[in-house]
Motif scaffolding. Structure first.
Motif, mmCIF file in Angstrom:
data_model
loop_
_atom_site.group_PDB
_atom_site.id
_atom_site.type_symbol
_atom_site.label_atom_id
_atom_site.label_comp_id
_atom_site.label_asym_id
_atom_site.label_seq_id
_atom_site.Cartn_x
_atom_site.Cartn_y
_atom_site.Cartn_z
ATOM 1 N N UNK A 79 -54.341 21.838 -22.461
ATOM 2 C CA UNK A 79 -52.915 21.492 -22.543
ATOM 3 C C UNK A 79 -52.629 20.135 -21.914
ATOM 4 N N UNK A 82 -51.420 17.072 -23.926
ATOM 5 C CA UNK A 82 -50.015 16.886 -24.309
ATOM 6 C C UNK A 82 -49.290 15.964 -23.332
ATOM 7 N N UNK A 83 -49.775 15.944 -22.074
ATOM 8 C CA UNK A 83 -49.204 15.025 -21.095
ATOM 9 C C UNK A 83 -49.445 13.577 -21.488
ATOM 10 N N UNK A 86 -47.167 12.694 -24.284
ATOM 11 C CA UNK A 86 -45.822 12.468 -23.759
ATOM 12 C C UNK A 86 -45.639 11.040 -23.281
ATOM 13 N N UNK A 87 -46.666 10.523 -22.606
ATOM 14 C CA UNK A 87 -46.614 9.136 -22.131
ATOM 15 C C UNK A 87 -46.426 8.169 -23.294
ATOM 16 N N UNK A 104 -39.415 17.864 -24.848
ATOM 17 C CA UNK A 104 -40.777 17.931 -24.315
ATOM 18 C C UNK A 104 -41.556 19.130 -24.859
ATOM 19 N N UNK B 18 -48.400 24.918 -19.567
ATOM 20 C CA UNK B 18 -48.436 24.054 -20.755
ATOM 21 C C UNK B 18 -47.169 23.206 -20.825
ATOM 22 N N UNK B 19 -46.023 23.821 -20.502
ATOM 23 C CA UNK B 19 -44.770 23.051 -20.531
ATOM 24 C C UNK B 19 -44.776 21.979 -19.447
ATOM 25 N N UNK B 21 -47.240 20.234 -18.340
ATOM 26 C CA UNK B 21 -47.974 19.053 -18.813
ATOM 27 C C UNK B 21 -47.153 18.251 -19.816
ATOM 28 N N UNK B 22 -46.497 18.964 -20.750
ATOM 29 C CA UNK B 22 -45.671 18.265 -21.746
ATOM 30 C C UNK B 22 -44.593 17.448 -21.045
ATOM 31 N N UNK B 23 -43.898 18.069 -20.088
ATOM 32 C CA UNK B 23 -42.790 17.408 -19.407
ATOM 33 C C UNK B 23 -43.289 16.324 -18.453
ATOM 34 N N UNK B 25 -45.773 14.134 -18.771
ATOM 35 C CA UNK B 25 -45.952 12.860 -19.459
ATOM 36 C C UNK B 25 -44.644 12.349 -20.037
ATOM 37 N N UNK B 26 -43.903 13.245 -20.677
ATOM 38 C CA UNK B 26 -42.749 12.847 -21.486
ATOM 39 C C UNK B 26 -41.526 12.525 -20.639
ATOM 40 N N UNK B 27 -41.289 13.293 -19.579
ATOM 41 C CA UNK B 27 -40.062 13.139 -18.794
ATOM 42 C C UNK B 27 -40.341 12.506 -17.422
ATOM 43 N N UNK B 29 -43.282 11.059 -15.915
ATOM 44 C CA UNK B 29 -43.955 9.758 -15.866
ATOM 45 C C UNK B 29 -43.306 8.758 -16.814
#
Lengths: 229, 104
Positions: A79, A82-83, A86-87, A104, B18-19, B21-23, B25-27, B29
């Motif tokens: 997982x 996905x980080x 996101x970047x 997200x 899992x969420x 990690x998504x957040x 990178x996206x929110x 960083x």
């Protein structure tokens, strides 16, 4: 609403991709149930976790007799990518905090790939959201149908126990296009096979993650100039 | 398969993780860039872990090495994926081949 030809092309590509992934969700549903998850747990994974490789990895470890910790470790390692997506996506999404926190949840392989494949910001956004909505729908409907069917059939008899493996193979192929990817695959595979008899179930998959440190070496093939830009 | 370790705590922990990690990178960083070597290592996770999962699911049961009909499934999947067939075709062909070998 009239759509211009570029938008139609993007929407059509998103829907095709999502439908294909939806059929694949069927096999996730079947396998998760055969690995011991209830229909509700299987559906919850697709609704909440919503990142296919991690869901499948967790159920593959559990189905093989692994512990929750081992299943979780491998799935979370997967997982982590996905980080990184996101970047890459973040500069294109400038809404409120609440909206970005919601968005997200849809940052996964397919939405990122569809977003990156477009030539301008408007098409990128269209590609991201049509893929996100269509894929989330197909993924969850497919999971539910698969889980219901899985309660009724014997996966071994239909060879469905190799469905995870086959899906992993298809997902792996693009990663073997680069030399470092091939090295990581070979070393990771070797670590896994070598540790199977000596470590608890699930740990070999986690241990294979050590292979990513081949990435620390400076890439020999053309380190592209735009990477530094 | 009996005696499975499946539980709601796994569902919840995996979903939260899992969420996160998504957040992250996206929110959290955002548009920041990670150190180049770290990015290169993270990009290799799927190659290493998918290979491990494939080999584990084909050549072992529990802590024992095995060699059975699943090897045929892997071979068919590899050929189908290499020929760039769609994901679903790869899965169906591999399952079908394995089922046929088992029925022989």
């Amino acid at each position: 609403m009239r759509l211009d030809s570029d938008t139609r092309r993007v929407v059509s590509a998103s829907l095709t991709l999502s439908a294909a992934v939806g059929v694949f969700a069927l096999s996730f549903g079947v396998l998760a149930v055969s690995a011991g998850a209830s229909v509700a747990q299987t559906c919850a994974l697709s609704l909440l976790t919503f990142t296919g490789a991690s869901q499948m990895s967790a159920m593959a470890v559990i189905g093989g007799g692994g512990t929750v910790g081992a299943a979780l470790g491998g799935a979370l390692l997967l997982a982590a990518r996905n980080g990184v997506y996101g970047l890459a996506l973040a500069p294109y999404f400038r809404g409120s905090l609440g909206k970005r926190l919601l968005t997200a949840q849809f940052v996964i392989d397919e939405t990122t790939a569809m977003h990156m494949a477009q030539s301008n910001p408007r098409l990128r956004k269209t590609a991201f959201w049509t893929t996100a909505i269509a894929l989330y729908s197909f993924w969850n409907i497919g999971t539910l149908l698969g889980a219901l069917a899985g309660s009724a059939i014997d996966p071994q008899r239909f060879g469905l126990d190799v469905a995870f493996t086959a899906a992993f193979v298809a997902m792996l192929v693009p990663h073997l296009a680069h030399r470092k990817g091939r090295q990581a695959a070979i070393i990771g595979g070797a670590i896994c096979l070598a540790t199977i008899p000596f470590t608890p179930i699930g740990v070999p998959v986690l241990a294979s993650g050590l292979a990513i440190f081949v990435g620390l070496g400076v890439p020999r093939e053309s380190s592209s100039p735009e990477a530094a830009a | 398969m009996t005696g499975t370790a499946m539980s709601w705590s796994l569902v919840i922990a995996l979903s939260l993780g899992a969420y996160a990690f998504k957040a992250l990178g996206f929110v959290v960083l955002g548009a920041r860039t990670l150190p180049e070597p770290l990015t290169r290592c993270l990009a290799l996770i799927p190659a290493a872990l998918l290979t491990a999962l494939i080999l584990k699911d084909t050549f072992s049961v529990g802590q024992e090495w095995t060699f059975d009909a699943r090897v045929v499934g892997l071979g068919v999947a590899a050929i189908a994926a290499w020929r760039k067939l769609p994901l679903i075709a790869v899965v169906v062909l591999a399952a079908f081949a394995t089922a046929v070998v088992r029925a022989l």
